[in-house]
Design an enzyme around this catalytic site. Structure first.
Site, PDB file in Angstrom:
ATOM      1  CG  ASP A 111      -1.737   1.208   1.412  1.00  0.00           C
ATOM      2  OD1 ASP A 111      -1.679   2.088   0.537  1.00  0.00           O
ATOM      3  OD2 ASP A 111      -2.459   1.300   2.423  1.00  0.00           O
ATOM      4  CG  ASP A 113      -2.025   7.052   1.333  1.00  0.00           C
ATOM      5  OD1 ASP A 113      -3.070   6.485   0.979  1.00  0.00           O
ATOM      6  OD2 ASP A 113      -1.953   8.245   1.657  1.00  0.00           O
ATOM      7  CG  ASP A 331       1.096   1.882   5.553  1.00  0.00           C
ATOM      8  OD1 ASP A 331       1.742   1.600   6.581  1.00  0.00           O
ATOM      9  OD2 ASP A 331       0.040   2.533   5.579  1.00  0.00           O
TER      10      ASP A 331
END
Lengths: 427, 372
Positions: A111, A113, A331
């Site tokens: 992930d 971001d 992440d």
């Protein structure tokens, strides 16, 4: 906005707007039901619903579906703010207690971001918020490195086993469904995180990566005779094309030397060199004097020993710069987690109205979230902005001013309303 | 069955388990008959070895001795299970696993390594002169707690990690250790037949004191009496600062208080301790001492490690000694010093004892020279 309404409930205009969003999302799901994830009967589903009072919105989870129709009906009925499914497969996904669900395996998730990017953090610290378009462009750059260098590179994963999505918000997700990886526990996933982020074990009692894992001493000659004989060694690192971090560090070293020294302005190169411990003006001068393409090529082949200064500079770069330069971003807790809920591809992101779009490695390159993830029409809607703003969606740039009601395209109205920076309908 | 001689070194192979079942006696005979006193002794030896530095390789010359060697394995396993002691089970599994690694290192038969790997589920494949393992399998078995086995330092090439013979043997050791431990822990959770329990009671009893002794040696929690002279330089430095009446910053106080609490000093002991220092005016540092002694809450904290100490400027970098560079935690320093000290003491005692005995023999020999 004052008086008891603030304490007891949301203002009517906000409530009407939330109701409108719910209706729009519901209609979207009715027209375009998202495809079910694989083995969906083994998955837990969760939803954030639209709030009808101040405070955190209702979060519904531990739902399991035996058939797709019931799931799709629910989406069309509730038009939820956000839709999640579990990366894990469970024997009994609908149980309320995690322990009762009986874990069977889980996708490996990466992930990325915008929040977590070092450059975005730096910009934020300086008080200069980076525009969302720029953030997304940078995240994509990191995401491509993650895919190409690590997932398809080091880990040798097959493209068909890596589902790539735009998250609908400010980042990208990669779901790895290679059957060999589904059973990995959190500890093994932690090792994968450590590999991607270049967490080379530190020298004892320090924070510097232990280069001994990558530098090997080679005997090249024997000096002297009998008991005075000394073996002369030379230091080698892996050549640039070597697998894993060994080759990556060499590539990173060469690239750093190329941009910071060979192709840099000489004054800047000198300043950079002298900023290193143990490199004075004289050493820097000597280094610059005969540093050329041929030397760099030798370093790329793994030969560090080309004089004391070269060696010292290389060591410094390897220890301080090479890993941050080449590391992948993800992440970390998400990747290490074996029981996580993640946005369902094909669903809508409740803070943007953008769609979670499934991509391939090829379509990722040309993907523009503000063009390709827009889920709503350009039909006009009455809108009251709360702040001055401008956004370009589906090729239409619309500028609004705080408090000035106007007609805007539906997609733009959803964009602003979902982030609470305006309401729909005339007031 | 000509192979049994070779296979005696690999008791975990399925064909060996089958052969033993076929050729060996039933459990009551193994545990009761005088014919099998050898395997029972060797089984006990396996467990005793596990409590110390491991056990010697088998002395196998023929099929008969091979069978006896193999029969000692179930005896050892039953002993570990009957002890009901998870720590002992882990030690035993570890010893068997290390023995396997050692054996694989000596076995010159080419097929031994892949056979062991296959039987243990270590999914390696040939790659030229070496081996390869897919990283998903690697992660399942590699001892990642050891820096050299972290994935990040491996030559990970399109999903595959390259290994040499010694590394494959090491992975076999990990796999076998985990398998034995899991099997025996599961077995220990079940009720054991009274016959087995009775038959092995004498052996188990003889193990008792040895387990207690070994445990004491390996136990991490108990530091024994406080030995100030063995403290690491960082803690000594903090003491010195306080004795000199300097202000110790919060990080230093926390490091000191949690260190002292962990090695078993309570508030009272810390105060007493300071009172004993000559030329020390407790009034000058009263506030700090009370603070350290009174930081009861720290008792639940583990004292910080070297990295933290350095980051927070508590580690006196220039005062580090050779041992400092071998450890990562002040407690490890202290523990190591205690161990060296005990060993030195034991060596000293042994030498004294030797000297005494030598003297006695000399005295006992009438007319020996030097009986002055």
């Amino acid at each position: 906005m004052s008086g008891p309404a603030v304490q007891e409930g949301l203002p009517p205009a906000v409530l009407a707007t939330i109701d409108w969003l719910k209706g729009r999302f519901g209609a979207y799901y009715k027209a375009r039901p998202p495809p079910m994830p694989d083995r969906f009967t083994r998955r837990e589903f969760g939803f954030i619903l639209w709030p009808d009072r101040p405070g955190p919105p209702p979060f519904v989870r531990h739902r399991a579906y035996a058939d797709a129709a019931r799931f799709h009906n629910y989406l069309a009925w509730k038009g939820p703010h956000s839709v999640y499914y579990s990366t894990a497969y469970y024997r009994r996904p609908g149980e309320l207690k995690m322990a009762d669900k009986q874990w069977l395996g889980a996708e490996l998730i990466f992930d990325l971001d915008a929040d977590h990017l070092p450059e975005a953090e730096a910009a934020k610290a300086e008080g200069a918020a980076m525009p969302i378009e720029e953030q997304l462009r940078r995240v994509k750059g990191h995401f491509k490195r993650l895919l190409d260098d690590f997932l398809f590179g080091d880990f040798g994963l097959d493209e068909k086993d890596v589902w790539i999505t735009f998250s609908g918000g400010r980042g990208y997700h990669a779901h790895v469904v290679d059957p060999r990886l589904l059973g990995l526990d959190a500890r093994a996933r932690r090792e994968i995180v450590d590999h991607v982020t270049g967490k080379v074990p530190a020298e004892r009692g320090t924070d510097t990566p232990d280069l001994d894992f990558f530098i090997r001493k080679e005997a090249v000659a024997v000096d002297g005779r009998g008991r005075f004989a000394k073996t002369l060694t030379t230091e080698r690192i892996a050549p640039m094309d070597a697998p894993g971090w060994a080759g990556r560090l060499t590539r990173s070293l060469v690239e750093t030397l190329r941009t910071r020294v060979l192709e840099a302005d000489p004054a800047a190169a000198r300043a950079w060199l002298t900023s290193m411990e143990g490199i004075g003006d004289k050493s820097a001068e000597a280094f610059l004097d005969d540093f050329d393409e041929a030397r760099l090529r030798r370093i790329g082949q793994g030969f560090l020993e080309q004089g004391k200064v070269v060696k010292r500079v290389c060591h410094h770069i390897l220890a301080q710069h090479a890993i941050p330069f080449a590391k992948g971003e993800t992440d970390e807790p998400v990747t290490a987690d074996v029981k996580r809920l993640i946005r369902l591809p094909g669903s809508l992101h409740g803070k943007s109205g953008l769609r979670v779009v499934t991509l391939t490695r090829d379509t990722l390159d040309g993907f523009d979230p503000f063009r390709d993830a827009v889920a709503f029409s350009l039909d006009p809607v009455d809108f009251v902005p709360r702040a001055d703003d401008e956004v370009r969606l589906a090729g239409e740039t619309v500028r609004v001013r705080a408090g000035e009601a106007m007609e805007v395209p539906e997609a733009h109205a959803v964009w602003w309303c979902s982030r609470r920076s305006g309401t729909v309908g005339p007031q | 069955m000509a192979d049994l001689v070779r296979l005696a070194y690999y008791p975990f192979l399925p064909e060996v388990r089958d052969a033993v079942r076929e050729l060996g006696p039933d459990v009551p005979t193994l545990l009761g008959s005088r014919l099998y006193a050898g395997p029972r002794r060797r089984g006990l030896h396996r467990v005793e070895g596990a409590l110390a530095d491991g056990f010697a390789p088998a002395a196998v010359t023929d099929e008969r001795s091979a069978l006896l060697e193999l029969l000692s394995v179930p005896v050892a396993r039953m002993l570990a299970v009957l002890s009901g002691d998870k720590w002992l089970i882990r030690r035993y599994a570890h010893a068997e696993a290390v023995r396997l690694e050692d054996t694989l290192g000596r076995d010159e038969e080419n097929g031994a390594l892949p056979r062991a790997a296959e039987a243990l589920g270590v999914a390696v494949r040939r790659d030229g002169a070496g081996w390869q393992i897919h990283f998903s399998d690697y992660l399942g078995v590699a001892p990642a707690r050891e820096p050299a086995w972290k994935l990040v330092v491996q030559p990970l090439d399109r999903g595959w990690v390259a290994l040499d013979d010694a590394q494959v043997a090491r992975l076999c050791r990990e796999a076998l250790g985990r398998r034995i431990e899991a099997e025996l822990v599961a077995e220990a959770a079940r009720p054991q037949p009274p016959m087995v329990r009775e038959a092995l009671a004498p052996l188990l009893e003889s193990l008792g004191p040895k387990i207690a002794e070994a445990r004491e040696k390996f136990d991490d929690g108990d530091f024994g009496p406080v030995r100030r002279e063995l403290f690491p330089p960082c803690i000594l430095d903090l003491f010195q600062q306080m004795i000199d009446g300097k202000m110790v910053p919060h990080h230093g106080r926390f490091a000191m208080a949690s260190f002292l609490a962990t090695i078993g000093m309570d508030a009272q002991a810390i105060l007493e301790f300071f009172r004993e220092i000559p030329n020390f005016d407790p009034e000058k540092s009263r506030y700090q001492i009370e603070h350290i002694a009174g930081e009861r809450s720290v008792e639940s904290y583990t004292p910080p490690g070297c990295a933290w100490m350095q980051t927070n400027g508590v580690c006196p970098l220039e005062k580090r000694d050779a041992l400092c560079f071998k450890i990562k935690h002040p407690l490890s320093y202290y523990r190591a010093r205690i161990r060296f000290d005990k060993e030195a003491e034991a060596r000293g005692k042994a030498m004294l004892e030797q000297a005494r005995q030598a003297q006695q023999t000399q005295e006992a020999r009438p007319g020996a020279s030097g009986a002055s």
